[in-house]
Write a protein that holds these residues in place. Structure first.
Motif, PDB file in Angstrom:
ATOM      1  N   ALA A 120       0.733  -1.333   0.105  1.00 32.50           N
ATOM      2  CA  ALA A 120       0.014  -0.038  -0.022  1.00 32.50           C
ATOM      3  C   ALA A 120       0.729   1.355   0.035  1.00 32.50           C
ATOM      4  CB  ALA A 120      -0.819  -0.106   1.231  1.00 32.50           C
ATOM      5  N   LEU A 121       1.872   1.322   0.828  1.00 33.39           N
ATOM      6  CA  LEU A 121       2.714   2.332   0.856  1.00 33.39           C
ATOM      7  C   LEU A 121       3.556   2.706  -0.512  1.00 33.39           C
ATOM      8  CD1 LEU A 121       3.742   4.866   2.630  1.00 33.39           C
ATOM      9  CD2 LEU A 121       5.669   3.167   3.524  1.00 33.39           C
ATOM     10  N   ALA A 122       4.040   1.506  -1.026  1.00 27.02           N
ATOM     11  CA  ALA A 122       4.657   1.707  -2.327  1.00 27.02           C
ATOM     12  C   ALA A 122       3.779   2.110  -3.459  1.00 27.02           C
ATOM     13  CB  ALA A 122       5.284   0.356  -2.414  1.00 27.02           C
ATOM     14  N   GLY A 123       2.699   1.756  -3.475  1.00 31.08           N
ATOM     15  CA  GLY A 123       1.622   2.045  -4.568  1.00 31.08           C
ATOM     16  C   GLY A 123       1.318   3.620  -4.302  1.00 31.08           C
ATOM     17  N   TRP A 124       1.359   4.135  -3.098  1.00 30.08           N
ATOM     18  CA  TRP A 124       0.902   5.365  -2.800  1.00 30.08           C
ATOM     19  C   TRP A 124       2.160   6.223  -3.308  1.00 30.08           C
ATOM     20  CZ3 TRP A 124       3.094   8.770   0.742  1.00 30.08           C
ATOM     21  CH2 TRP A 124       2.239  10.205   1.003  1.00 30.08           C
ATOM     22  N   LEU A 125       3.347   5.678  -2.827  1.00 28.30           N
ATOM     23  CA  LEU A 125       4.459   6.597  -3.197  1.00 28.30           C
ATOM     24  C   LEU A 125       4.589   6.740  -4.743  1.00 28.30           C
ATOM     25  CD1 LEU A 125       7.004   5.560  -0.579  1.00 28.30           C
ATOM     26  CD2 LEU A 125       6.235   7.705  -0.877  1.00 28.30           C
ATOM     27  N   ALA A 126       4.420   5.431  -5.602  1.00 30.21           N
ATOM     28  CA  ALA A 126       4.367   5.379  -6.884  1.00 30.21           C
ATOM     29  C   ALA A 126       3.538   6.167  -7.535  1.00 30.21           C
ATOM     30  CB  ALA A 126       4.566   4.029  -7.323  1.00 30.21           C
ATOM     31  N   GLY A 127       2.272   6.172  -7.071  1.00 30.49           N
ATOM     32  CA  GLY A 127       1.190   7.063  -7.667  1.00 30.49           C
ATOM     33  C   GLY A 127       1.535   8.577  -7.577  1.00 30.49           C
ATOM     34  N   PHE A 156      -4.140   5.898  -5.488  1.00 33.69           N
ATOM     35  CA  PHE A 156      -5.214   5.150  -6.354  1.00 33.69           C
ATOM     36  C   PHE A 156      -6.190   4.734  -5.394  1.00 33.69           C
ATOM     37  CE2 PHE A 156      -1.395   4.591  -8.506  1.00 33.69           C
ATOM     38  CZ  PHE A 156      -1.753   5.179  -9.793  1.00 33.69           C
ATOM     39  N   GLY A 157      -6.410   5.119  -4.043  1.00 36.33           N
ATOM     40  CA  GLY A 157      -7.178   4.627  -3.098  1.00 36.33           C
ATOM     41  C   GLY A 157      -6.524   3.203  -2.492  1.00 36.33           C
ATOM     42  N   VAL A 158      -6.939   2.964  -1.447  1.00 31.03           N
ATOM     43  CA  VAL A 158      -6.405   1.953  -0.527  1.00 31.03           C
ATOM     44  C   VAL A 158      -6.145   0.645  -1.296  1.00 31.03           C
ATOM     45  CG1 VAL A 158      -6.340   0.455   1.508  1.00 31.03           C
ATOM     46  CG2 VAL A 158      -7.083   2.867   1.729  1.00 31.03           C
ATOM     47  N   LEU A 159      -7.085   0.210  -1.828  1.00 32.47           N
ATOM     48  CA  LEU A 159      -7.049  -1.207  -2.570  1.00 32.47           C
ATOM     49  C   LEU A 159      -6.227  -1.100  -4.005  1.00 32.47           C
ATOM     50  CD1 LEU A 159     -10.764  -2.591  -2.287  1.00 32.47           C
ATOM     51  CD2 LEU A 159      -8.670  -3.323  -1.167  1.00 32.47           C
ATOM     52  N   GLY A 160      -6.305   0.271  -4.488  1.00 32.21           N
ATOM     53  CA  GLY A 160      -5.547   0.412  -5.940  1.00 32.21           C
ATOM     54  C   GLY A 160      -4.000   0.469  -5.322  1.00 32.21           C
ATOM     55  N   ASN A 161      -3.770   1.041  -4.451  1.00 29.19           N
ATOM     56  CA  ASN A 161      -2.417   1.299  -3.870  1.00 29.19           C
ATOM     57  C   ASN A 161      -1.736  -0.249  -3.425  1.00 29.19           C
ATOM     58  OD1 ASN A 161      -2.319   4.059  -4.233  1.00 29.19           O
ATOM     59  ND2 ASN A 161      -2.696   4.378  -2.024  1.00 29.19           N
ATOM     60  N   ILE A 162      -2.658  -0.827  -2.979  1.00 35.59           N
ATOM     61  CA  ILE A 162      -2.089  -2.242  -2.487  1.00 35.59           C
ATOM     62  C   ILE A 162      -1.952  -2.962  -3.764  1.00 35.59           C
ATOM     63  CG2 ILE A 162      -2.810  -4.391  -1.125  1.00 35.59           C
ATOM     64  CD1 ILE A 162      -4.154  -3.006   0.791  1.00 35.59           C
ATOM     65  N   VAL A 163      -2.682  -3.025  -5.010  1.00 32.67           N
ATOM     66  CA  VAL A 163      -2.608  -3.815  -5.992  1.00 32.67           C
ATOM     67  C   VAL A 163      -1.286  -3.633  -6.728  1.00 32.67           C
ATOM     68  CG1 VAL A 163      -3.566  -4.485  -8.294  1.00 32.67           C
ATOM     69  CG2 VAL A 163      -4.851  -4.406  -6.170  1.00 32.67           C
ATOM     70  N   VAL A 176       1.830  -4.360  -4.794  1.00 31.08           N
ATOM     71  CA  VAL A 176       2.115  -6.006  -4.612  1.00 31.08           C
ATOM     72  C   VAL A 176       2.616  -6.378  -6.080  1.00 31.08           C
ATOM     73  CG1 VAL A 176       1.135  -8.070  -4.403  1.00 31.08           C
ATOM     74  CG2 VAL A 176       0.710  -6.586  -2.796  1.00 31.08           C
ATOM     75  N   ILE A 177       2.138  -5.862  -7.033  1.00 24.75           N
ATOM     76  CA  ILE A 177       2.540  -6.212  -8.529  1.00 24.75           C
ATOM     77  C   ILE A 177       3.838  -5.724  -8.619  1.00 24.75           C
ATOM     78  CG2 ILE A 177       2.124  -5.818 -10.853  1.00 24.75           C
ATOM     79  CD1 ILE A 177      -0.894  -6.089 -10.321  1.00 24.75           C
ATOM     80  N   GLY A 178       4.005  -4.149  -8.264  1.00 23.24           N
ATOM     81  CA  GLY A 178       5.239  -3.485  -8.281  1.00 23.24           C
ATOM     82  C   GLY A 178       6.564  -4.285  -7.604  1.00 23.24           C
ATOM     83  N   SER A 179       6.020  -4.744  -6.306  1.00 23.93           N
ATOM     84  CA  SER A 179       7.267  -5.546  -5.670  1.00 23.93           C
ATOM     85  C   SER A 179       7.779  -6.807  -6.464  1.00 23.93           C
ATOM     86  CB  SER A 179       6.552  -5.968  -3.999  1.00 23.93           C
ATOM     87  OG  SER A 179       5.621  -6.963  -4.248  1.00 23.93           O
ATOM     88  N   VAL A 180       6.623  -7.431  -6.865  1.00 26.78           N
ATOM     89  CA  VAL A 180       7.118  -8.507  -7.752  1.00 26.78           C
ATOM     90  C   VAL A 180       7.863  -8.076  -8.978  1.00 26.78           C
ATOM     91  CG1 VAL A 180       6.271 -10.547  -9.404  1.00 26.78           C
ATOM     92  CG2 VAL A 180       5.219  -9.930  -6.890  1.00 26.78           C
ATOM     93  N   LEU A 181       7.575  -7.109  -9.505  1.00 22.47           N
ATOM     94  CA  LEU A 181       8.377  -6.589 -10.743  1.00 22.47           C
ATOM     95  C   LEU A 181       9.829  -5.848 -10.354  1.00 22.47           C
ATOM     96  CD1 LEU A 181       8.246  -6.039 -13.686  1.00 22.47           C
ATOM     97  CD2 LEU A 181       7.017  -3.816 -13.145  1.00 22.47           C
ATOM     98  N   GLY A 182       9.658  -5.354  -9.231  1.00 18.17           N
ATOM     99  CA  GLY A 182      11.090  -4.600  -8.458  1.00 18.17           C
ATOM    100  C   GLY A 182      11.926  -5.842  -8.214  1.00 18.17           C
ATOM    101  N   GLY A 183      11.427  -6.969  -7.551  1.00 17.55           N
ATOM    102  CA  GLY A 183      12.399  -8.177  -7.092  1.00 17.55           C
ATOM    103  C   GLY A 183      12.878  -8.702  -8.510  1.00 17.55           C
TER     104      GLY A 183
END
Length: 79
Positions: free
Chosen positions: A11-18, A26-33, A36-43
């Motif tokens: 959620a924090l990473a999605g918010w920062l990226a936004g 993108f809202g709480v759920l949007g930030n989480i999605v 989470v996808i960003g963490s997989v892609l970043g890894g």
């Protein structure tokens, strides 16, 4: 506890990226999605580049980099 921490980092990473890419979240759920996808892609990106991160801050940096990359790709595909 690991799942809760993963979702909080997402959620924090999605918010920062936004904030970095679009100027708003993108809202709480949007930030989480996005996070989470960003963490997989970043890894994946970090492993391809031979980089590693550890700890809470390292996980957050990896997730933010991946989420920014994800939003960049999505914006290019929409254009």
């Amino acid at each position: 506890m690991g799942l809760v921490l993963f979702l909080i980092i997402g959620a924090l990473a999605g918010w920062l990226a936004g904030k970095i890419m679009k100027g708003s979240g993108f809202g709480v759920l949007g930030n989480i999605v996005v996070g989470v996808i960003g963490s997989v892609l970043g890894g994946l990106l970090f492993s391809l580049l031979g980089l590693s991160s550890s700890g809470l801050i390292g996980s957050l940096v990896t997730a933010v980099v991946g989420a920014v990359l994800l939003l960049f790709i999505v914006n290019k595909l929409k254009s």
